[in-house]
Design a protein around this motif. Structure first.
Motif, PDB file in Angstrom:
ATOM      1  N   GLU A  99      10.605   8.425  -7.738  1.00  0.00           N
ATOM      2  CA  GLU A  99      11.100   8.495  -9.119  1.00  0.00           C
ATOM      3  C   GLU A  99      10.976   9.915  -9.667  1.00  0.00           C
ATOM      4  O   GLU A  99      11.892  10.426 -10.323  1.00  0.00           O
ATOM      5  CB  GLU A  99      10.310   7.516  -9.997  1.00  0.00           C
ATOM      6  N   LYS A 100       9.842  10.538  -9.394  1.00  0.00           N
ATOM      7  CA  LYS A 100       9.628  11.918  -9.853  1.00  0.00           C
ATOM      8  C   LYS A 100      10.664  12.871  -9.274  1.00  0.00           C
ATOM      9  O   LYS A 100      11.106  13.819  -9.919  1.00  0.00           O
ATOM     10  CB  LYS A 100       8.220  12.400  -9.460  1.00  0.00           C
ATOM     11  N   LYS A 101      11.038  12.629  -8.030  1.00  0.00           N
ATOM     12  CA  LYS A 101      12.005  13.493  -7.338  1.00  0.00           C
ATOM     13  C   LYS A 101      13.454  13.052  -7.582  1.00  0.00           C
ATOM     14  O   LYS A 101      14.379  13.670  -7.067  1.00  0.00           O
ATOM     15  CB  LYS A 101      11.730  13.460  -5.825  1.00  0.00           C
ATOM     16  N   GLN A 102      13.595  11.966  -8.347  1.00  0.00           N
ATOM     17  CA  GLN A 102      14.920  11.389  -8.624  1.00  0.00           C
ATOM     18  C   GLN A 102      15.661  11.046  -7.326  1.00  0.00           C
ATOM     19  O   GLN A 102      16.851  11.297  -7.170  1.00  0.00           O
ATOM     20  CB  GLN A 102      15.753  12.336  -9.495  1.00  0.00           C
ATOM     21  N   ILE A 103      14.894  10.469  -6.399  1.00  0.00           N
ATOM     22  CA  ILE A 103      15.454  10.003  -5.130  1.00  0.00           C
ATOM     23  C   ILE A 103      15.589   8.484  -5.206  1.00  0.00           C
ATOM     24  O   ILE A 103      14.617   7.778  -5.500  1.00  0.00           O
ATOM     25  CB  ILE A 103      14.553  10.387  -3.938  1.00  0.00           C
ATOM     26  N   LYS A 104      16.778   7.981  -4.942  1.00  0.00           N
ATOM     27  CA  LYS A 104      17.006   6.545  -5.008  1.00  0.00           C
ATOM     28  C   LYS A 104      16.933   5.951  -3.600  1.00  0.00           C
ATOM     29  O   LYS A 104      17.868   6.033  -2.827  1.00  0.00           O
ATOM     30  CB  LYS A 104      18.368   6.254  -5.647  1.00  0.00           C
ATOM     31  N   ARG A 105      15.787   5.393  -3.265  1.00  0.00           N
ATOM     32  CA  ARG A 105      15.573   4.725  -1.983  1.00  0.00           C
ATOM     33  C   ARG A 105      14.747   3.469  -2.223  1.00  0.00           C
ATOM     34  O   ARG A 105      13.873   3.440  -3.101  1.00  0.00           O
ATOM     35  CB  ARG A 105      14.797   5.634  -1.005  1.00  0.00           C
ATOM     36  N   GLU A 106      15.013   2.443  -1.446  1.00  0.00           N
ATOM     37  CA  GLU A 106      14.200   1.235  -1.503  1.00  0.00           C
ATOM     38  C   GLU A 106      13.018   1.374  -0.542  1.00  0.00           C
ATOM     39  O   GLU A 106      13.111   2.042   0.498  1.00  0.00           O
ATOM     40  CB  GLU A 106      15.031   0.010  -1.136  1.00  0.00           C
ATOM     41  N   VAL A 107      11.898   0.735  -0.901  1.00  0.00           N
ATOM     42  CA  VAL A 107      10.679   0.768  -0.084  1.00  0.00           C
ATOM     43  C   VAL A 107      10.172  -0.661   0.064  1.00  0.00           C
ATOM     44  O   VAL A 107      10.153  -1.415  -0.909  1.00  0.00           O
ATOM     45  CB  VAL A 107       9.584   1.636  -0.745  1.00  0.00           C
ATOM     46  N   ALA A 108       9.751  -1.031   1.265  1.00  0.00           N
ATOM     47  CA  ALA A 108       9.242  -2.389   1.485  1.00  0.00           C
ATOM     48  C   ALA A 108       8.093  -2.372   2.477  1.00  0.00           C
ATOM     49  O   ALA A 108       8.120  -1.629   3.460  1.00  0.00           O
ATOM     50  CB  ALA A 108      10.357  -3.293   2.013  1.00  0.00           C
ATOM     51  N   ALA A 109       7.086  -3.176   2.200  1.00  0.00           N
ATOM     52  CA  ALA A 109       5.964  -3.361   3.130  1.00  0.00           C
ATOM     53  C   ALA A 109       6.132  -4.699   3.842  1.00  0.00           C
ATOM     54  O   ALA A 109       6.405  -5.719   3.207  1.00  0.00           O
ATOM     55  CB  ALA A 109       4.633  -3.320   2.388  1.00  0.00           C
ATOM     56  N   ILE A 110       5.977  -4.680   5.162  1.00  0.00           N
ATOM     57  CA  ILE A 110       6.155  -5.876   5.984  1.00  0.00           C
ATOM     58  C   ILE A 110       4.816  -6.298   6.586  1.00  0.00           C
ATOM     59  O   ILE A 110       4.163  -5.508   7.287  1.00  0.00           O
ATOM     60  CB  ILE A 110       7.165  -5.612   7.124  1.00  0.00           C
ATOM     61  N   ILE A 175      13.121  -7.349  12.104  1.00  0.00           N
ATOM     62  CA  ILE A 175      13.193  -7.224  10.638  1.00  0.00           C
ATOM     63  C   ILE A 175      13.054  -5.765  10.237  1.00  0.00           C
ATOM     64  O   ILE A 175      13.778  -5.266   9.367  1.00  0.00           O
ATOM     65  CB  ILE A 175      12.091  -8.072   9.971  1.00  0.00           C
ATOM     66  N   ILE A 176      12.119  -5.059  10.889  1.00  0.00           N
ATOM     67  CA  ILE A 176      11.920  -3.637  10.594  1.00  0.00           C
ATOM     68  C   ILE A 176      13.182  -2.846  10.914  1.00  0.00           C
ATOM     69  O   ILE A 176      13.628  -2.009  10.117  1.00  0.00           O
ATOM     70  CB  ILE A 176      10.707  -3.098  11.376  1.00  0.00           C
ATOM     71  N   LYS A 177      13.811  -3.127  12.062  1.00  0.00           N
ATOM     72  CA  LYS A 177      15.051  -2.436  12.438  1.00  0.00           C
ATOM     73  C   LYS A 177      16.163  -2.727  11.424  1.00  0.00           C
ATOM     74  O   LYS A 177      16.939  -1.836  11.062  1.00  0.00           O
ATOM     75  CB  LYS A 177      15.495  -2.879  13.833  1.00  0.00           C
ATOM     76  N   MET A 178      16.246  -3.958  10.962  1.00  0.00           N
ATOM     77  CA  MET A 178      17.273  -4.330   9.980  1.00  0.00           C
ATOM     78  C   MET A 178      17.092  -3.544   8.681  1.00  0.00           C
ATOM     79  O   MET A 178      18.052  -3.041   8.098  1.00  0.00           O
ATOM     80  CB  MET A 178      17.204  -5.829   9.705  1.00  0.00           C
ATOM     81  N   LEU A 179      15.855  -3.426   8.231  1.00  0.00           N
ATOM     82  CA  LEU A 179      15.580  -2.672   7.008  1.00  0.00           C
ATOM     83  C   LEU A 179      15.934  -1.203   7.182  1.00  0.00           C
ATOM     84  O   LEU A 179      16.505  -0.572   6.278  1.00  0.00           O
ATOM     85  CB  LEU A 179      14.103  -2.833   6.621  1.00  0.00           C
ATOM     86  N   LEU A 180      15.617  -0.635   8.340  1.00  0.00           N
ATOM     87  CA  LEU A 180      15.946   0.769   8.596  1.00  0.00           C
ATOM     88  C   LEU A 180      17.451   0.995   8.602  1.00  0.00           C
ATOM     89  O   LEU A 180      17.936   2.011   8.082  1.00  0.00           O
ATOM     90  CB  LEU A 180      15.343   1.214   9.932  1.00  0.00           C
ATOM     91  N   ARG A 181      18.190   0.046   9.163  1.00  0.00           N
ATOM     92  CA  ARG A 181      19.661   0.170   9.161  1.00  0.00           C
ATOM     93  C   ARG A 181      20.211   0.165   7.741  1.00  0.00           C
ATOM     94  O   ARG A 181      21.293   0.694   7.486  1.00  0.00           O
ATOM     95  CB  ARG A 181      20.293  -0.967   9.977  1.00  0.00           C
ATOM     96  N   ASN A 182      19.468  -0.429   6.818  1.00  0.00           N
ATOM     97  CA  ASN A 182      19.892  -0.499   5.417  1.00  0.00           C
ATOM     98  C   ASN A 182      19.207   0.548   4.543  1.00  0.00           C
ATOM     99  O   ASN A 182      19.119   0.391   3.322  1.00  0.00           O
ATOM    100  CB  ASN A 182      19.650  -1.913   4.877  1.00  0.00           C
ATOM    101  N   ASP A 183      18.723   1.623   5.194  1.00  0.00           N
ATOM    102  CA  ASP A 183      18.196   2.791   4.492  1.00  0.00           C
ATOM    103  C   ASP A 183      16.917   2.512   3.688  1.00  0.00           C
ATOM    104  O   ASP A 183      16.638   3.163   2.689  1.00  0.00           O
ATOM    105  CB  ASP A 183      19.272   3.379   3.561  1.00  0.00           C
TER     106      ASP A 183
END
Length: 312
Positions: A99-110, A175-183
């Motif tokens: 947010e501070k860097k104004q970067i729009k990325r999703e983050v998830a813990a598995i 699941i991890i690979k799927m999330l990575l493919r979706n940035d």
């Protein structure tokens, strides 16, 4: 195109040395760690892994003190608890940095389960340090009173040790690979993952703690990462660490790493598992593993410091 890296953060990124393991201190340390990792995102996609030895150890102490009121949980359930709590802290702290860097990325813990062999020799020879450090006198008292196995840990004191079986497969890898493919930036294999065995076709947890660096290497191999980055409390790997004849290493081949490991330069309670993880990853992929201090990450990524373990 960005490079994919698995970044394994060490205990200092969760609890700074000498600080009490309060939630406030942990958030502060993790927030600092994420400020370094967010700087990578222009050139790297990352999967973050983390340790949990001190946190599992602390939970075991709490449960021991309250055992007459609430039955203690097995270690695999405690592994899951720390994956959840530390995953939450890492995701929230990284989101704040983005947010501070104004970067729009999703983050998830598995929550990540990792297959081990029920016949692994590690179950007969516990070696993974967990929990706080004790004096030798305190350690011997705990061994007598509780039946714990305690070992001296690289000159830093005595700690309880538990089985640390070799990680063989990652249940949630697709699941991890799927999330990575979706940035998505992924936090996975926290604390080395929850150790499970296959029992008549079903998964079943076992009482152990998998080394997070070995699990990180396996994860990096499984997701075809270009690099494994192990962040620890030292800027470079050293021979004769802490001695007058200490030698800092810029580069290590797999063959050199195996030789120095056999010669005892890398203790099992500290640098040893990191070198073993580096050997696993580099041997399997012919790619590079970088080992350095988190605070020196930016310089290490452009080759100014750190130790690179390479094939050859």
């Amino acid at each position: 195109m960005k490079k994919l890296a698995v970044v394994a953060i060490g205990g200092n990124a969760v609890n700074r040395p000498g600080e009490k393991p309060t939630a406030e201190n942990m958030f502060s340390a993790i927030e600092e760690a994420m400020s370094y990792l967010v700087e990578m995102l222009d050139e790297y996609d990352i999967v973050i892994t983390h340790g949990n030895g001190p946190q599992v150890g602390n939970i075991l102490i709490q449960q021991e003190m309250a055992k007459d009121l609430i039955p203690p949980f097995p270690i695999d359930v405690n592994d899951a608890q720390t994956q959840g709590s530390l995953g939450y802290m890492i995701v929230q702290s990284l989101r704040n940095q983005l947010e501070k860097k104004q970067i729009k990325r999703e983050v998830a813990a598995i929550i990540t389960q990792i297959i081990v062999d029920r016949n692994d020799e590690a179950f007969k020879k516990p070696s993974k340090p967990i929990g706080p450090f004790y004096t030798e006198e305190e350690a011997r008292k705990l061994m007598n009173e509780k039946g714990w196995i305690m070992k001296e840990d690289a000159g830093r004191g005595w700690r309880r040790v538990v089985p640390s079986p070799k990680p063989l497969d990652i249940v949630e890898k697709e699941i991890i690979k799927m999330l990575l493919r979706n940035d998505v930036i992924v936090v996975a294999a926290g604390g080395g993952g929850i150790p499970v065995i296959r029992d008549n076709g079903s998964l079943k947890g076992v009482e152990a703690v998998i080394d997070k660096d070995r699990a990180s290497a396996l994860l990096a191999i499984e997701i075809d990462a270009q690099e494994l980055i192990i962040l620890t409390g030292v800027e470079k790997v050293a021979l004769n660490y802490g001695k007058p004849n200490q030698v800092l290493l810029d580069t290590l081949t797999v063959q050199e790493a195996e030789k120095y490991l056999k010669e005892g330069h890398f203790p099992a309670g500290s640098m040893g598992p990191k070198i073993e993880a580096a050997i696993d990853f580099v041997t399997a992929t012919k790619r590079t593993c970088l080992i350095t201090d988190m605070k020196k990450l930016k310089e290490a990524l452009i080759g100014l410091t750190g130790t690179k373990v390479v094939y050859g």
